[in-house]
Design a protein around this motif. Structure first.
Motif, PDB file in Angstrom:
ATOM      1  N   SER A  24      -6.145  -9.378   4.305  1.00 21.96           N
ATOM      2  CA  SER A  24      -7.557  -9.757   4.196  1.00 21.96           C
ATOM      3  C   SER A  24      -7.999 -10.433   5.486  1.00 21.96           C
ATOM      4  CB  SER A  24      -7.778 -10.654   2.976  1.00 21.96           C
ATOM      5  OG  SER A  24      -7.037 -11.844   3.114  1.00 21.96           O
ATOM      6  N   CYS A  25      -9.279 -10.796   5.530  1.00 25.32           N
ATOM      7  CA  CYS A  25      -9.885 -11.332   6.760  1.00 25.32           C
ATOM      8  C   CYS A  25      -9.776 -12.854   6.827  1.00 25.32           C
ATOM      9  CB  CYS A  25     -11.356 -10.908   6.829  1.00 25.32           C
ATOM     10  SG  CYS A  25     -12.210 -11.429   8.348  1.00 25.32           S
ATOM     11  N   ILE A  26      -9.917 -13.377   8.025  1.00 23.81           N
ATOM     12  CA  ILE A  26      -9.845 -14.819   8.257  1.00 23.81           C
ATOM     13  C   ILE A  26     -11.108 -15.573   7.838  1.00 23.81           C
ATOM     14  CG2 ILE A  26      -8.242 -14.591  10.198  1.00 23.81           C
ATOM     15  CD1 ILE A  26     -10.676 -14.959  12.090  1.00 23.81           C
ATOM     16  N   ASP A  27     -12.179 -14.850   7.472  1.00 21.95           N
ATOM     17  CA  ASP A  27     -13.464 -15.481   7.159  1.00 21.95           C
ATOM     18  C   ASP A  27     -13.307 -16.550   6.076  1.00 21.95           C
ATOM     19  OD1 ASP A  27     -16.076 -15.983   6.039  1.00 21.95           O
ATOM     20  OD2 ASP A  27     -16.764 -14.200   7.114  1.00 21.95           O
ATOM     21  N   PRO A  28     -13.708 -17.814   6.372  1.00 23.27           N
ATOM     22  CA  PRO A  28     -13.522 -18.894   5.402  1.00 23.27           C
ATOM     23  C   PRO A  28     -14.209 -18.660   4.069  1.00 23.27           C
ATOM     24  CG  PRO A  28     -14.116 -19.785   7.560  1.00 23.27           C
ATOM     25  CD  PRO A  28     -14.275 -18.300   7.661  1.00 23.27           C
ATOM     26  N   ALA A  88      -8.579 -11.186  11.479  1.00 19.36           N
ATOM     27  CA  ALA A  88     -10.006 -10.857  11.579  1.00 19.36           C
ATOM     28  C   ALA A  88     -10.243  -9.379  11.284  1.00 19.36           C
ATOM     29  CB  ALA A  88     -10.535 -11.212  12.969  1.00 19.36           C
ATOM     30  N   GLY A  89     -11.120  -9.107  10.334  1.00 19.98           N
ATOM     31  CA  GLY A  89     -11.494  -7.738   9.993  1.00 19.98           C
ATOM     32  C   GLY A  89     -10.604  -7.082   8.945  1.00 19.98           C
ATOM     33  N   ALA A  90      -9.544  -7.731   8.532  1.00 17.71           N
ATOM     34  CA  ALA A  90      -8.565  -7.131   7.588  1.00 17.71           C
ATOM     35  C   ALA A  90      -8.068  -5.794   8.163  1.00 17.71           C
ATOM     36  CB  ALA A  90      -9.149  -7.012   6.183  1.00 17.71           C
ATOM     37  N   ASN A  97     -11.198  -5.597   2.808  1.00 19.50           N
ATOM     38  CA  ASN A  97     -12.209  -5.827   3.845  1.00 19.50           C
ATOM     39  C   ASN A  97     -13.411  -6.495   3.165  1.00 19.50           C
ATOM     40  OD1 ASN A  97     -10.451  -4.185   5.375  1.00 19.50           O
ATOM     41  ND2 ASN A  97     -12.154  -3.127   6.371  1.00 19.50           N
ATOM     42  N   HIS A  98     -14.352  -7.008   3.976  1.00 20.18           N
ATOM     43  CA  HIS A  98     -15.522  -7.622   3.345  1.00 20.18           C
ATOM     44  C   HIS A  98     -16.799  -7.365   4.132  1.00 20.18           C
ATOM     45  CE1 HIS A  98     -16.229 -11.014   6.131  1.00 20.18           C
ATOM     46  NE2 HIS A  98     -14.936 -10.921   6.374  1.00 20.18           N
ATOM     47  N   ARG A  99     -17.927  -7.464   3.408  1.00 16.88           N
ATOM     48  CA  ARG A  99     -19.238  -7.301   4.034  1.00 16.88           C
ATOM     49  C   ARG A  99     -19.583  -8.514   4.901  1.00 16.88           C
ATOM     50  NH1 ARG A  99     -21.636  -2.858   2.252  1.00 16.88           N
ATOM     51  NH2 ARG A  99     -21.109  -2.104   0.157  1.00 16.88           N
ATOM     52  N   ASP A 100     -20.533  -8.324   5.830  1.00 17.89           N
ATOM     53  CA  ASP A 100     -20.998  -9.376   6.724  1.00 17.89           C
ATOM     54  C   ASP A 100     -19.837  -9.935   7.554  1.00 17.89           C
ATOM     55  OD1 ASP A 100     -23.103 -10.962   7.779  1.00 17.89           O
ATOM     56  OD2 ASP A 100     -22.506 -12.659   6.533  1.00 17.89           O
ATOM     57  N   CYS A 101     -18.969  -9.038   7.996  1.00 16.53           N
ATOM     58  CA  CYS A 101     -17.745  -9.428   8.695  1.00 16.53           C
ATOM     59  C   CYS A 101     -17.968  -9.474  10.208  1.00 16.53           C
ATOM     60  CB  CYS A 101     -16.633  -8.440   8.361  1.00 16.53           C
ATOM     61  SG  CYS A 101     -15.055  -8.862   9.150  1.00 16.53           S
ATOM     62  N   GLY A 102     -17.846 -10.656  10.787  1.00 17.86           N
ATOM     63  CA  GLY A 102     -18.013 -10.806  12.235  1.00 17.86           C
ATOM     64  C   GLY A 102     -16.946 -10.066  13.019  1.00 17.86           C
ATOM     65  N   GLY A 103     -15.733 -10.040  12.501  1.00 12.64           N
ATOM     66  CA  GLY A 103     -14.648  -9.312  13.152  1.00 12.64           C
ATOM     67  C   GLY A 103     -14.929  -7.820  13.218  1.00 12.64           C
ATOM     68  N   ALA A 104     -15.524  -7.301  12.158  1.00 10.64           N
ATOM     69  CA  ALA A 104     -15.853  -5.873  12.105  1.00 10.64           C
ATOM     70  C   ALA A 104     -16.905  -5.529  13.154  1.00 10.64           C
ATOM     71  CB  ALA A 104     -16.352  -5.513  10.703  1.00 10.64           C
TER      72      ALA A 104
HETATM   73 ZN   LIG Z   1     -14.305 -10.852   8.313  1.00 10.01          ZN
END
Ligand SMILES: [Zn+2]
Length: 141
Positions: free
Chosen positions: A13-17, A42-44, A80-87
């Motif tokens: 999964s992503c690092i997004d808090p 980041a970005g999964a 993965n997730h929406r609104d992902c800065g890494g993506a």
């Molecule tokens: Zn993300």
């Protein structure tokens, strides 16, 4: 029975808090609490397949090798997730111009991940998901 037979999966999964607790809750719903090893990047799946993050790829695959050896996992669950800065950092804002484009971009990265997993670890299953900010998920399985 090995001490690790109870472990079932790696969760990528992503690092997004904003998503740490949501990912944990989703795994709990699947009965996986204390039964998965976590890899957070980041970005999964995008962190593992996007050319922008090329230096990270080998680290993921070597870490997966260790998880297979130590924890006897059967599958990799990718969230993965929406609104992902890494993506966005990997593919550019235009690939996320609207919800449909965002879905397609994540779907491509998830399917590419599954393709690479099948080559490196054909014994492992892959489960592919895209999570929204409210914790709801769509599946690409
Ligand atoms: Zn993300």
């Amino acid at each position: 029975m090995s001490a690790f037979e109870k472990y079932e999966a790696m969760v990528l999964s992503c690092i997004d808090p904003r998503f740490q607790d949501l990912v944990h809750k989703e795994n709990a719903k699947k009965g996986l609490t204390n039964k998965y090893s976590a890899f957070t990047i980041a970005g999964a799946s995008i962190g593992v397949v996007a050319p922008t993050f090329k230096k990270w790829h080998q680290t993921f695959w070597e870490n997966l090798d260790i998880s297979v050896q130590l924890h006897n996992i059967k599958k990799v669950i990718v969230i993965n997730h929406r609104d992902c800065g890494g993506a966005v950092a990997a593919y550019g804002q235009e690939k996320f111009a609207n919800k449909e484009a965002e879905t397609e971009t994540h779907k491509s990265a998830l399917i590419e991940f599954k393709k690479q997993l099948k080559i490196k670890h054909p014994e492992l299953e892959a489960e592919l998901y895209l999570m929204d900010l409210d914790g709801s998920v769509i599946s690409f399985n």
